[in-house]
Design a protein around this motif. Structure first.
Motif, PDB file in Angstrom:
ATOM      1  N   ALA A 246      -1.624   1.639 -13.822  1.00 46.75           N
ATOM      2  CA  ALA A 246      -1.613   1.138 -12.440  1.00 46.75           C
ATOM      3  C   ALA A 246      -3.005   1.314 -11.861  1.00 46.75           C
ATOM      4  O   ALA A 246      -3.574   2.407 -11.944  1.00 46.75           O
ATOM      5  CB  ALA A 246      -0.595   1.907 -11.611  1.00 46.75           C
ATOM      6  N   ILE A 247      -3.564   0.234 -11.316  1.00 42.73           N
ATOM      7  CA  ILE A 247      -4.889   0.343 -10.705  1.00 42.73           C
ATOM      8  C   ILE A 247      -4.679   0.353  -9.193  1.00 42.73           C
ATOM      9  O   ILE A 247      -4.147  -0.597  -8.608  1.00 42.73           O
ATOM     10  CB  ILE A 247      -5.806  -0.795 -11.189  1.00 42.73           C
ATOM     11  N   HIS A 248      -5.061   1.462  -8.585  1.00 43.49           N
ATOM     12  CA  HIS A 248      -4.708   1.708  -7.191  1.00 43.49           C
ATOM     13  C   HIS A 248      -5.936   2.174  -6.417  1.00 43.49           C
ATOM     14  O   HIS A 248      -6.941   2.559  -7.003  1.00 43.49           O
ATOM     15  CB  HIS A 248      -3.604   2.794  -7.151  1.00 43.49           C
ATOM     16  N   SER A 249      -5.865   2.109  -5.100  1.00 42.36           N
ATOM     17  CA  SER A 249      -6.947   2.660  -4.268  1.00 42.36           C
ATOM     18  C   SER A 249      -6.390   3.003  -2.894  1.00 42.36           C
ATOM     19  O   SER A 249      -5.308   2.543  -2.517  1.00 42.36           O
ATOM     20  CB  SER A 249      -8.098   1.665  -4.127  1.00 42.36           C
ATOM     21  N   TYR A 250      -7.125   3.830  -2.183  1.00 40.56           N
ATOM     22  CA  TYR A 250      -6.696   4.193  -0.825  1.00 40.56           C
ATOM     23  C   TYR A 250      -6.958   3.034   0.124  1.00 40.56           C
ATOM     24  O   TYR A 250      -6.088   2.620   0.879  1.00 40.56           O
ATOM     25  CB  TYR A 250      -7.454   5.447  -0.384  1.00 40.56           C
TER      26      TYR A 250
ATOM     27  N   ILE B  25       0.256  -2.768 -20.257  1.00 39.63           N
ATOM     28  CA  ILE B  25       0.714  -3.445 -19.039  1.00 39.63           C
ATOM     29  C   ILE B  25      -0.203  -2.940 -17.939  1.00 39.63           C
ATOM     30  O   ILE B  25      -0.390  -1.720 -17.786  1.00 39.63           O
ATOM     31  CB  ILE B  25       2.171  -3.089 -18.690  1.00 39.63           C
ATOM     32  N   ILE B  26      -0.809  -3.863 -17.200  1.00 38.66           N
ATOM     33  CA  ILE B  26      -1.708  -3.446 -16.114  1.00 38.66           C
ATOM     34  C   ILE B  26      -1.133  -3.926 -14.781  1.00 38.66           C
ATOM     35  O   ILE B  26      -0.825  -5.113 -14.615  1.00 38.66           O
ATOM     36  CB  ILE B  26      -3.135  -3.996 -16.343  1.00 38.66           C
ATOM     37  N   PHE B  27      -0.960  -2.992 -13.850  1.00 42.30           N
ATOM     38  CA  PHE B  27      -0.471  -3.324 -12.504  1.00 42.30           C
ATOM     39  C   PHE B  27      -1.650  -3.361 -11.539  1.00 42.30           C
ATOM     40  O   PHE B  27      -2.333  -2.350 -11.356  1.00 42.30           O
ATOM     41  CB  PHE B  27       0.498  -2.239 -11.992  1.00 42.30           C
ATOM     42  N   ASP B  28      -1.896  -4.519 -10.951  1.00 39.22           N
ATOM     43  CA  ASP B  28      -2.875  -4.602  -9.862  1.00 39.22           C
ATOM     44  C   ASP B  28      -2.083  -4.363  -8.575  1.00 39.22           C
ATOM     45  O   ASP B  28      -1.267  -5.191  -8.185  1.00 39.22           O
ATOM     46  CB  ASP B  28      -3.528  -5.995  -9.867  1.00 39.22           C
ATOM     47  N   THR B  29      -2.291  -3.222  -7.941  1.00 39.51           N
ATOM     48  CA  THR B  29      -1.412  -2.825  -6.829  1.00 39.51           C
ATOM     49  C   THR B  29      -2.039  -3.117  -5.460  1.00 39.51           C
ATOM     50  O   THR B  29      -3.224  -3.439  -5.365  1.00 39.51           O
ATOM     51  CB  THR B  29      -1.117  -1.313  -6.888  1.00 39.51           C
ATOM     52  N   SER B  30      -1.225  -2.950  -4.435  1.00 40.89           N
ATOM     53  CA  SER B  30      -1.743  -3.057  -3.062  1.00 40.89           C
ATOM     54  C   SER B  30      -2.306  -1.691  -2.667  1.00 40.89           C
ATOM     55  O   SER B  30      -1.863  -0.667  -3.172  1.00 40.89           O
ATOM     56  CB  SER B  30      -0.635  -3.501  -2.114  1.00 40.89           C
ATOM     57  N   PRO B  31      -3.286  -1.680  -1.760  1.00 40.63           N
ATOM     58  CA  PRO B  31      -3.920  -0.397  -1.423  1.00 40.63           C
ATOM     59  C   PRO B  31      -3.037   0.498  -0.554  1.00 40.63           C
ATOM     60  O   PRO B  31      -2.102   0.016   0.089  1.00 40.63           O
ATOM     61  CB  PRO B  31      -5.170  -0.823  -0.649  1.00 40.63           C
ATOM     62  N   GLY B  32      -3.357   1.785  -0.554  1.00 44.22           N
ATOM     63  CA  GLY B  32      -2.703   2.735   0.353  1.00 44.22           C
ATOM     64  C   GLY B  32      -1.308   3.129  -0.087  1.00 44.22           C
ATOM     65  O   GLY B  32      -0.868   2.823  -1.192  1.00 44.22           O
ATOM     66  N   LEU B  33      -0.637   3.809   0.831  1.00 45.26           N
ATOM     67  CA  LEU B  33       0.704   4.320   0.533  1.00 45.26           C
ATOM     68  C   LEU B  33       1.754   3.381   1.093  1.00 45.26           C
ATOM     69  O   LEU B  33       2.086   3.435   2.269  1.00 45.26           O
ATOM     70  CB  LEU B  33       0.883   5.714   1.145  1.00 45.26           C
ATOM     71  N   GLN B  34       2.236   2.497   0.270  1.00 43.13           N
ATOM     72  CA  GLN B  34       3.353   1.640   0.666  1.00 43.13           C
ATOM     73  C   GLN B  34       4.271   1.468  -0.531  1.00 43.13           C
ATOM     74  O   GLN B  34       3.883   1.756  -1.659  1.00 43.13           O
ATOM     75  CB  GLN B  34       2.860   0.311   1.200  1.00 43.13           C
ATOM     76  N   TYR B  35       5.467   0.976  -0.254  1.00 45.72           N
ATOM     77  CA  TYR B  35       6.496   0.934  -1.289  1.00 45.72           C
ATOM     78  C   TYR B  35       6.012   0.301  -2.590  1.00 45.72           C
ATOM     79  O   TYR B  35       6.172   0.870  -3.660  1.00 45.72           O
ATOM     80  CB  TYR B  35       7.736   0.194  -0.783  1.00 45.72           C
TER      81      TYR B  35
END
Lengths: 128, 258
Positions: free
Chosen positions: B6-10, B132-142
């Motif tokens: 999972a690729i994530h960021s604040y 499997i690579i997840f491009d996620t939305s930033p911050g803390l959300q569902y």
């Protein structure tokens, strides 16, 4: 005691009973209202094992809960294999999660299976 | 070893999508079978970047329980992978879909988590994907936390902005650690002057490692060429000798050791 005096005493007694009943009614209305709001609150915040619930759980229960989410359904023994903790410990944690309303438990033969109640009665995760 | 990253960021705009896409293409060019998912339902972008045609089913439909995972995967290997395979699950970019996804309730999010978790079986075990690579939305959300819980490893991307670094630190302490996730920190868009010499790089790395408990995976300088491309280029393919691709190649290798 004259008849008039006796009637006066009865009237005061009835008045007191009426006042007590009114106070009781007031209290009952408050209790009913409180119960109504409390059941509404339960509807708004159901016992759902989502990620926010997972975050709010104590560490030891979170580990157990995530394992069940991954497995869809599992016995305490299967969970213990994953978490590397004793079966009896996992059994206790799983039962705590059941009591908290996050998991369901179903006995099949000699084994007890734990699972997330996704649809309020639908017993397993929907398969992809 | 097969894994879900999972690729994530604040904060937003840290370069998650660019890194996700290029990392996916890079692994594919190494001969691996890769599946890339756009899980940024509030701002879907992969379909525009890859100039892909509109599909019948989206990742939204899979999470809604409307279709099987195979229905949503678009094979872009011919255009973007030289050796292995690259399949993409696009998020529906229509305003109506974005609105619908932002209005989902807790019960839906719980089911979505179950569906993301089941990808490990369906894609890695049954369909034999390597990554499997997840491009996620930033911050803390569902949607982003669901992705983090479902992943084997989180690559957290941060810029040099103090608010970004502090927020990333909080996520490390209060999110990744709680879910016991393997995590790597990738500093992106670092002021190039900070990385000119080995001494500079070591000094900055030491400062960052002292400030966070995460293993620092790498530091990527801010490249004008990338900004100039306007987000339309898969760098790994079009500029294989670019320094960005060389750094990303190093990142991909480091990820495999985490």
């Amino acid at each position: 005691m004259t008849v008039r005096k006796l009637e006066g005493t009865h009237t005061r007694l009835l008045q007191k009973i009426k006042e007590s009943l009114d106070r009781l009614n007031d209290k009952m209305e408050v209790i009913i209202e409180l119960q109504k709001h409390s059941s509404e609150a339960n509807v708004e915040i159901p016992d759902v094992l989502d990620v926010m619930t997972l975050l709010s759980l104590p560490d030891h229960l979170r580990k157990t809960a995530i394992t069940i989410c991954k497995f869809e359904q599992a016995t305490a023994e299967e969970v213990a294999e994953q978490t590397k903790r004793a079966r009896a410990v996992e059994s206790s944690y799983l039962n705590q999660l059941v009591m908290m309303g996050y998991l369901k438990k179903e006995r099949r033969g000699r084994k007890a299976y734990f699972f997330v109640d996704k649809d309020g009665g639908n017993k397993t995760w929907q398969k992809s | 070893m097969a894994k879900i990253i999972a690729i994530h960021s604040y904060k937003g705009g840290t370069g998650k999508t660019l890194l996700s896409l290029n990392l996916a293409a890079l692994y594919a060019n190494r001969g691996k079978n890769v599946c890339l998912f756009d899980l940024d339902f509030r701002a879907p972008s992969l379909q525009s970047i890859l100039k892909a045609k509109s599909t019948e089913y989206w990742i939204n439909d899979y999470l809604n329980g409307v279709c099987d995972i195979k229905k949503i995967l678009v094979d872009v290997s011919k255009t973007y992978a030289k050796r292995g395979s690259l399949l993409v699950g696009f998020a529906n970019p229509s305003t109506e879909a974005i609105r619908e996804m932002s209005a989902k309730d807790r019960k839906w999010e719980m089911k979505a988590l179950g569906r993301l978790l089941s990808l490990k079986n369906s894609l890695l075990n049954d369909m034999h994907f390597d990554y499997i690579i997840f491009d996620t939305s930033p911050g803390l959300q569902y949607s982003s936390i669901n992705a983090i819980v479902s992943a084997d490893l989180v690559l957290v991307v941060s810029g040099m902005d103090i608010s970004d670094i502090k927020g990333t630190q909080r996520m490390i302490d209060e999110l990744y650690d709680l879910f016991e996730k393997k995590t790597g920190l990738l500093m992106n868009k670092v002021f190039a002057n900070f990385l000119t010499t080995k001494g500079h790089r070591q000094e900055l790395a030491k400062k960052l490692v002292n400030n966070s408990s995460l293993p620092l995976v790498d530091m990527v300088p801010c490249f004008c060429d990338i900004l100039r491309s306007g987000g339309t280029v898969v760098f790994s393919n079009e500029n294989p000798d670019h320094p960005f691709v060389k750094i990303l190649d190093r990142v991909a290798t480091t990820i495999d050791t985490l």
